[in-house]
Design an enzyme around this catalytic site. Structure first.
Site, PDB file in Angstrom:
ATOM      1  N   TYR A  19       7.030  -7.245 -48.740  1.00  0.00           N
ATOM      2  CA  TYR A  19       8.387  -7.073 -48.216  1.00  0.00           C
ATOM      3  C   TYR A  19       8.730  -5.591 -48.008  1.00  0.00           C
ATOM      4  O   TYR A  19       9.665  -5.081 -48.613  1.00  0.00           O
ATOM      5  CB  TYR A  19       9.407  -7.731 -49.154  1.00  0.00           C
ATOM      6  CG  TYR A  19       9.328  -9.239 -49.113  1.00  0.00           C
ATOM      7  CD1 TYR A  19      10.102  -9.961 -48.211  1.00  0.00           C
ATOM      8  CD2 TYR A  19       8.465  -9.930 -49.950  1.00  0.00           C
ATOM      9  CE1 TYR A  19      10.015 -11.343 -48.149  1.00  0.00           C
ATOM     10  CE2 TYR A  19       8.377 -11.316 -49.897  1.00  0.00           C
ATOM     11  CZ  TYR A  19       9.146 -12.016 -48.995  1.00  0.00           C
ATOM     12  OH  TYR A  19       9.068 -13.381 -48.924  1.00  0.00           O
ATOM     13  N   TYR A 147      12.555 -20.952 -54.387  1.00  0.00           N
ATOM     14  CA  TYR A 147      11.504 -20.133 -53.771  1.00  0.00           C
ATOM     15  C   TYR A 147      10.183 -20.860 -53.937  1.00  0.00           C
ATOM     16  O   TYR A 147       9.778 -21.193 -55.054  1.00  0.00           O
ATOM     17  CB  TYR A 147      11.403 -18.728 -54.392  1.00  0.00           C
ATOM     18  CG  TYR A 147      10.276 -17.940 -53.762  1.00  0.00           C
ATOM     19  CD1 TYR A 147      10.446 -17.351 -52.508  1.00  0.00           C
ATOM     20  CD2 TYR A 147       9.031 -17.852 -54.369  1.00  0.00           C
ATOM     21  CE1 TYR A 147       9.394 -16.686 -51.880  1.00  0.00           C
ATOM     22  CE2 TYR A 147       7.978 -17.182 -53.747  1.00  0.00           C
ATOM     23  CZ  TYR A 147       8.164 -16.603 -52.515  1.00  0.00           C
ATOM     24  OH  TYR A 147       7.126 -15.950 -51.888  1.00  0.00           O
ATOM     25  N   LYS A 273      -0.228 -18.272 -60.161  1.00  0.00           N
ATOM     26  CA  LYS A 273       0.143 -17.085 -60.950  1.00  0.00           C
ATOM     27  C   LYS A 273      -0.620 -16.926 -62.272  1.00  0.00           C
ATOM     28  O   LYS A 273      -1.678 -16.320 -62.275  1.00  0.00           O
ATOM     29  CB  LYS A 273       1.656 -17.077 -61.140  1.00  0.00           C
ATOM     30  CG  LYS A 273       2.355 -16.782 -59.806  1.00  0.00           C
ATOM     31  CD  LYS A 273       3.768 -16.289 -59.952  1.00  0.00           C
ATOM     32  CE  LYS A 273       4.261 -15.621 -58.702  1.00  0.00           C
ATOM     33  NZ  LYS A 273       5.175 -16.400 -57.876  1.00  0.00           N
TER      34      LYS A 273
HETATM   35  C1  LIG Z   1       5.082 -16.910 -56.542  1.00  0.00           C
HETATM   36  C2  LIG Z   1       5.526 -18.289 -56.275  1.00  0.00           C
HETATM   37  C3  LIG Z   1       5.010 -19.018 -55.183  1.00  0.00           C
HETATM   38  C4  LIG Z   1       4.050 -18.430 -54.191  1.00  0.00           C
HETATM   39  O1  LIG Z   1       2.846 -18.050 -54.756  1.00  0.00           O
HETATM   40  P1  LIG Z   1       1.925 -16.950 -54.003  1.00  0.00           P
HETATM   41  O2  LIG Z   1       0.703 -16.876 -54.860  1.00  0.00           O
HETATM   42  O3  LIG Z   1       2.723 -15.691 -53.969  1.00  0.00           O
HETATM   43  O4  LIG Z   1       1.648 -17.487 -52.644  1.00  0.00           O
HETATM   44  C5  LIG Z   1       5.450 -20.319 -55.017  1.00  0.00           C
HETATM   45  N1  LIG Z   1       6.345 -20.870 -55.870  1.00  0.00           N
HETATM   46  C6  LIG Z   1       6.838 -20.206 -56.924  1.00  0.00           C
HETATM   47  C7  LIG Z   1       7.802 -20.882 -57.830  1.00  0.00           C
HETATM   48  C8  LIG Z   1       6.466 -18.895 -57.161  1.00  0.00           C
HETATM   49  O5  LIG Z   1       6.982 -18.215 -58.189  1.00  0.00           O
END
Ligand SMILES: *Cc1c(COP(=O)(O)O)cnc(C)c1O
Length: 428
Positions: A19, A147, A273
């Site tokens: 971003y 998100y 993650k």
């Molecule tokens: C970070 C995140 C994503 C996206 O994951 P990326 O590895 O950045 O593509 C999707 N959903 C949630 C809840 C997230 O925290």
């Protein structure tokens, strides 16, 4: 090799960051190395890490057990295609995922990032209804403040106001959005969800949500009862539930998976993650037998997805090491201790005039400011205090590694409180 300057001209002129503008408005700070919860910058300054590289580095950086597993796997087989072939690291990882996630999630699809895991989840839901001969059930319901990623299918289920809907509205799939779960214990938030499900059940494939914590869309915590009721409504109206545990998975909220707070099993669940302890990118989408069987008995009878780097052995071996390390540790106690310290050190900030709300859940501490223009100033001030924070919008937050030494945790939170107070004092 060693360049002691903190920023890099080439980077600023040529490399996109998340971003960001090009050239970058604020030059990214160069990192030289990491160890545990410490980040050493190019000029030798050492910062205590408050971010775990966005929820991921739950064991801190360069953990010897994980480093060892990665070295071993690199020697044997860093990568092999997953089409028609398989390997022990993937098998070991998927055994663990099936065993650890809520009961009934027995099938695993491996992919390379969280956004892709969510894309696969959405595809599974749509293919499920196509296979049931209900292709008209092809829309999703999402929560405001959600998100779920940056790709096109996932953007379409991100918050319509603070997401990217207005930019890409002409090509984003039109989905339904309902009121976000309340931050506090009022239960007037579920009604709208029921109304939409009742009215549009014939068109709706699935409800997508982040259980218990809405992450990047606002760092909002909500009650287990909402999740329980949402699951019951999905069953009542024959809509699938997709739980996005990419941020919450692997202990961050105090449960291994946030769905456990409500004791529910979603139809589809995504992790990412912290899956590899933040060492290498990997994500997974799990589903129930009902989903996989239905898709496989339908037309074309195949789940239509297959990334080039699917099931990357190095990433799988890393994830196995990270999960084993987590389970061998007393992580519940660590997260509980972090929660107690976060409460002691951050909740008093609720008394400051410039603070809208300070809130804590598990190993997540959030200080929501009243003004978003102050957050970048807090970041710069945090570095002066010797800590690494990356605020966004009005939110200054920490999510330390579970094994952060007590003394470093105290310094981190002390520095965070000071940074916020100094900036508020200078600007209010
Ligand atoms: C970070 C995140 C994503 C996206 O994951 P990326 O590895 O950045 O593509 C999707 N959903 C949630 C809840 C997230 O925290």
């Amino acid at each position: 090799m060693t360049d002691a300057s903190l920023t890099d001209e080439f980077d600023q002129q040529h490399i996109w960051h998340p971003y960001a503008k090009m050239p970058a408005q604020q030059a990214p700070i160069k990192v030289q190395r990491t160890q545990g919860s410490l980040i050493t910058l190019a000029n030798g300054q050492v910062l205590i890490d408050g971010m775990s590289s966005w929820w991921a580095a739950i064991h801190g950086y360069n953990h010897p057990k994980i480093m060892q597993a990665m070295h071993q796997q690199i020697e044997i087989m860093p990568h092999i295609m997953f089409g028609g072939l398989t390997h022990q690291p993937a098998i070991e990882l998927c055994k663990r995922l099936v065993a650890l996630t809520p009961d009934g999630l027995n099938k695993v699809f491996l992919s390379d990032s969280g956004s892709v895991a969510m894309e696969v989840a959405i595809k599974m839901a749509l293919q499920y209804w196509m296979s049931k001969k209900k292709p008209e059930k092809n829309r999703l319901v999402s929560l405001r403040h959600a998100y779920h990623g940056d790709t096109f299918a996932t953007m379409a289920v991100c918050d319509p106001d603070n997401g990217m809907h207005h930019l890409f509205s002409s090509i984003l799939a039109p989905h339904f959005f309902v009121k976000a779960p309340n931050l506090h214990n009022h239960n007037d938030d579920i009604e709208e969800l029921e109304n939409i499900l009742k009215k549009h059940r014939q068109e709706i494939a699935a409800l997508t949500l982040e259980p218990i914590v809405q992450g990047a869309g606002g760092m909002r915590f909500y009650r287990a009862d909402y999740l329980r009721q949402a699951k019951a409504l999905c069953e009542k109206y024959e809509v699938l539930l997709i739980a996005d545990e990419i941020a919450t998975g692997f202990g961050r909220t105090g449960k291994l998976f946030a769905c456990e707070w409500a004791q529910i099993t979603p139809d589809i669940l995504c992790v990412g993650k912290a899956l590899t302890g933040g060492n290498i990118t990997l994500a997974a989408t799990l589903c129930t037998d009902e989903i996989s069987t239905t898709i496989s008995q339908g037309t074309p009878g195949l789940l239509m997805h297959g990334p080039t780097f699917m099931g990357n052995p190095l990433a799988c071996a890393t994830a196995v090491a990270s999960i084993d390390l987590l389970l061998a540790s007393d992580w519940q106690t660590h997260v509980q201790n972090i929660e107690n310290t976060l409460k002691t050190m951050l909740l008093p900030l609720n008394d400051l005039a410039g603070v809208k709300e300070a809130r804590v859940l598990g190993a997540i501490g959030v200080v929501e400011l009243k003004r978003s223009d102050l957050a970048p100033l807090v970041q710069a001030e945090a570095i002066k205090q010797g800590i690494w924070l990356r605020p966004f919008g009005r939110l200054v937050y920490v999510m330390p590694a579970f094994n952060i030494p007590k003394e470093q945790l105290n310094k981190l939170l002390d520095g965070m409180a000071k940074a916020i107070k100094n900036i508020l004092n200078a600007n209010l």
